[in-house]
Design an enzyme around this catalytic site. Structure first.
Site, PDB file in Angstrom:
ATOM      1  N   ASN A 112       0.720  -1.012  -0.355  1.00 61.52           N
ATOM      2  CA  ASN A 112       0.436  -0.471  -0.070  1.00 61.52           C
ATOM      3  C   ASN A 112       1.004   1.416  -0.035  1.00 61.52           C
ATOM      4  O   ASN A 112       0.998   2.329   0.898  1.00 61.52           O
ATOM      5  CB  ASN A 112      -0.738  -0.032   0.704  1.00 61.52           C
ATOM      6  CG  ASN A 112       0.082  -0.344   2.642  1.00 61.52           C
ATOM      7  OD1 ASN A 112       0.982  -0.546   2.685  1.00 61.52           O
ATOM      8  ND2 ASN A 112      -0.589   0.943   3.293  1.00 61.52           N
ATOM      9  N   ASP A 130       1.383  -5.874  12.572  1.00 64.97           N
ATOM     10  CA  ASP A 130       0.068  -5.171  11.541  1.00 64.97           C
ATOM     11  C   ASP A 130       0.732  -3.904  11.829  1.00 64.97           C
ATOM     12  O   ASP A 130      -0.012  -3.223  11.626  1.00 64.97           O
ATOM     13  CB  ASP A 130      -1.591  -5.017  12.086  1.00 64.97           C
ATOM     14  CG  ASP A 130      -2.252  -4.610  10.865  1.00 64.97           C
ATOM     15  OD1 ASP A 130      -1.616  -5.061   9.444  1.00 64.97           O
ATOM     16  OD2 ASP A 130      -3.118  -4.511  11.051  1.00 64.97           O
ATOM     17  N   GLY A 159      -4.661   2.483  11.810  1.00 65.09           N
ATOM     18  CA  GLY A 159      -3.250   1.926  12.167  1.00 65.09           C
ATOM     19  C   GLY A 159      -1.998   1.747  13.203  1.00 65.09           C
ATOM     20  O   GLY A 159      -2.489   3.738  13.641  1.00 65.09           O
TER      21      GLY A 159
END
Lengths: 309, 416
Positions: free
Chosen positions: B96, B306, B325
């Site tokens: 991404n 993550d 995030g």
């Protein structure tokens, strides 16, 4: 208790029961003031308040402004339409720019939940939340409870139903917190699509049949359906909504007892309540508006005293 | 670099030295000797650290840095240094970026950025062109360039037929397809878990259903199409149940869970702190209990930090406007080790390696030295000084954690 336990009014859930009692006692005094021929006191001559409205408002803004002026505060108004927000400035920068002009208190309406909480952590001023998304609208809940107290003597033990769009409503949430804190029994009523799935976990009864809800309650607070906040249709048509969740005079007259009808405004006449209900002696909608000024004066006065101390 | 590791407790259940305190001699990148006591006859760098433990090198299956395009969040160089110091010898890097990593030359670019680093960077290629969920990217070409899996990161595959085709197509060359579990129509504008917290805070909620419905769909498709499916970062009890059933049917599916989804519930949202705005959202204790059960019975294959760095400008705004995030590499082991035994934590940090094509080597003589060095017992409160990433958006700030990584030995380099 002579002062509030908080430095900001960000939501009812941050208050104690004694805070509400203090606000109401102070509002009693200011209600007397605003009914005098000279409706003004000099209490806040040394305080400057900025009303920051990042979302449209008519009555809340007027009510706050009037409350501030009746307390002799200096008032500046700011709305998102004319602001630098559209030029990409952050909320913190916008507010800090205003505060650098020596502003003591900020009354803010904002479309995002938690905007007031966020601001209170990053700027140096007392913050009054005048509505933040679907989170809270604490002064509305305070004036609603104040109006119930005025009409019924107290809020404790009363059955209050909040009818309509609970899902998108900051008024509903603040009212639930305020009423529960004062010992009222609270019910929400509306189409299931407009009731948050976990609302029962806040300790409220849930009812989807309006007649049953009205038969249970002492007070019905009728909310406006907030079409502007809906991303999809939560019911097929306004007509069908009214058939199930609108209050008309026939329904009201068929109940076992005379209940009180409230509405935070603006009313969609013929949708959530009919005109004859809105204008009946059971409705205390205009009392709510008048009490709004007194309650907001109380909140501002009490927060300003904390700044001065 | 040749080194002699002194008095280290080996945590490697596949090694005969498991749970033993030994010296380990590493020469030319290989473990040449393991013994109770080894004399440093060649004057190698000696490593002796407090309560030193060693294990196979740790792996993280979902890491974002930002390069190319978002270097203000994190660069590949500093990101890999952070990974090394945090005990990871390999990380799978999400696509991404800007531009999205969706061609073989993009894959080559990110690999070139990692060439001299001790940590193995395993690039994930985008599943679809520009991650738009319309047309498949050149998966075979990217695989040949070094891509280890294909994913549009947090963008769900909205078209079920596209997932079917991707699984069928990638099975020609044993490609691993990742499908982020989110049914967007059900999620609507939900940004946090739909539960009491979202109700109390007036934040739009996304129900467990939005995740599990997509998981159910993906598993049905996998059953039809065959192929290799990885479902990253599940967060609900319903997803655990669905994947458990799929594994009983012997479907080729793996899944991961983000460590913050094991550690924090949505109760922490009460102050609208954007550090806790993550995707999938923090859920309830019920979900955490089911996820831990899923880890224990093997339904959940691996954990991930993550890791997703976001700048202060992207986080210090109203909750609705903040990016999703949290960073997680630095806190990954300590947070896991707070929940599970050290043995289990290490197992979870090494188990996904094979699925993502990372090298696996035991702590045995003759094996390639790919080792993490750590102290499992040190307790501390995770603070800003523990953050090595360029961005500081950690959901673990202020949390009491247990155990610290010292660093790694990998690719003939030692990082401490």
């Amino acid at each position: 208790m002579s002062e509030l336990s908080v430095n900001h009014l960000l939501g009812i859930k941050y208050l104690k029961e004694e805070d509400i009692e203090l606000i109401f006692k102070t509002a009693d005094h200011f209600k007397e003031v605003i009914n005098r021929p000279i409706k003004k006191v000099p209490s806040l001559r040394d305080i400057t308040i900025a009303n920051l409205f990042f979302e449209n408002s008519t009555r809340t803004k007027l009510s706050f402004e009037l409350a501030e002026k009746r307390l002799s505060a200096d008032v500046i108004n700011f709305s998102a339409g004319q602001s630098s927000v559209k030029k990409g400035e952050t909320l913190i920068d916008t507010v800090n720019n205003i505060l650098s002009m020596k502003v003591d208190m900020v009354v803010m309406r904002h479309p995002n939940p938690g905007a007031g909480v966020f601001l209170s952590k990053h700027v140096d001023a007392a913050i009054v939340n005048a509505g933040d998304g679907a989170h809270e609208h604490p002064t509305q809940a305070l004036l609603d409870s104040y109006s119930i107290r005025e009409r019924l003597g107290s809020v404790k033990g009363k059955n209050v139903v909040i009818v309509g769009d609970i899902l998108h409503s900051r008024v509903a949430l603040s009212n639930i917190f305020a009423l529960k804190l004062q010992g009222a029994n609270v019910m929400v009523c509306g189409p299931k699509t407009l009731l948050p799935k976990h609302i029962d976990k806040l300790g409220v009864k849930v009812e989807t049949n309006l007649r049953k809800a009205l038969n249970w309650c002492d007070v019905a607070n009728m909310l406006r359906v907030q079409n502007e906040r809906m991303d999809i249709s939560y019911f097929p048509s306004t007509r069908e909504y009214t058939q199930q969740f609108g209050v008309n005079k026939d329904l009201l007259d068929s109940l076992d007892k005379e209940i009180i009808i409230m509405h935070p405004g603006p009313i969609n006449r013929g949708v959530e309540i009919t005109s004859d209900v809105a204008d009946s002696k059971q409705a205390i909608i205009l009392d709510q508006v008048q009490n709004g000024v007194a309650v907001r004066m109380a909140v501002i006065y009490l927060l300003a005293s904390k700044i001065k101390n | 670099m040749n080194v002699l590791i002194k008095s280290a407790t080996v945590i490697d259940t596949s090694s005969k030295f498991h749970n033993q305190i030994v010296d380990v001699l590493i020469e030319k990148g290989k473990i040449s000797q393991i013994a109770k006591s080894i004399k440093n006859t060649s004057n190698y760098k000696e490593i002796e650290l407090d309560n030193l433990h060693i294990s196979q090198g740790w792996f993280d299956s979902s890491v974002c840095f930002g390069e190319p395009g978002f270097e203000d969040r994190e660069t590949i160089e500093n990101g890999l240094k952070t990974a090394a110091k945090s005990g990871f010898t390999s990380i799978a890097l999400q696509a991404n970026t800007n531009p999205i990593i969706d061609t073989s030359s993009d894959v080559t670019f990110v690999l070139s950025k990692a060439q001299t680093q001790p940590v193995d960077l395993l690039p994930i290629g985008a599943l679809t062109k520009n991650s738009e969920s319309v047309d498949l990217a050149e998966l075979f070409d990217m695989k040949n360039a070094g891509a280890v899996a294909f994913s549009d990161y947090k963008k769900p595959i909205t078209n079920p037929n596209l997932l079917k085709i991707a699984l069928q197509y990638a099975s020609n060359f044993d490609g691993l397809v990742c499908s982020f579990p989110l049914e967007q129509k059900i999620a609507g504008k939900g940004i946090v878990n739909e539960h009491v917290s979202s109700t109390m805070l007036g934040l739009k909620g996304s129900p467990n259903l939005a995740e599990s419905l997509q998981v159910a769909r993906d598993l049905y498709i996998l059953e039809y199409s065959g192929g290799k499916l990885h479902i990253p970062t599940i967060s609900t009890k319903e997803s655990v149940k669905l994947i458990r059933e799929a594994k009983e049917k012997k479907l080729d599916v793996t899944c991961s869970v983000a460590i913050h989804n094991l550690f924090l519930t949505d109760d922490v949202l009460n102050e609208f702190d954007t550090r806790y705005k993550v995707n999938p959202p923090l859920r309830t204790q019920d979900d955490i209990d089911a996820l831990i059960e899923g880890i224990k019975d093997g339904t959940i294959d691996m954990v991930t930090s993550d890791h997703n760095p976001q700048t202060i400008e992207e986080k210090k705004v109203e909750f609705d406007h903040a990016n999703y995030g949290t960073i997680g590499l630095e806190s990954a082991f300590s947070a896991l080790n707070q929940i599970f035994s050290t043995k289990k934590s290490i197992q979870l940090l090494t188990k996904g390696k094979e699925r993502f094509g990372s090298i696996t080597s035991k702590i045995e003589e003759g094996e390639v030295a790919n080792i993490t060095l750590f102290n499992p017992n040190e307790k501390y409160v995770f603070g800003k000084s523990n953050i090595l990433s360029k961005s500081k958006n950690s959901a673990f700030l202020g949390q009491e954690l247990k155990g610290k990584a010292y660093g790694i030995y990998a690719n003939k380099k030692i990082v401490l």
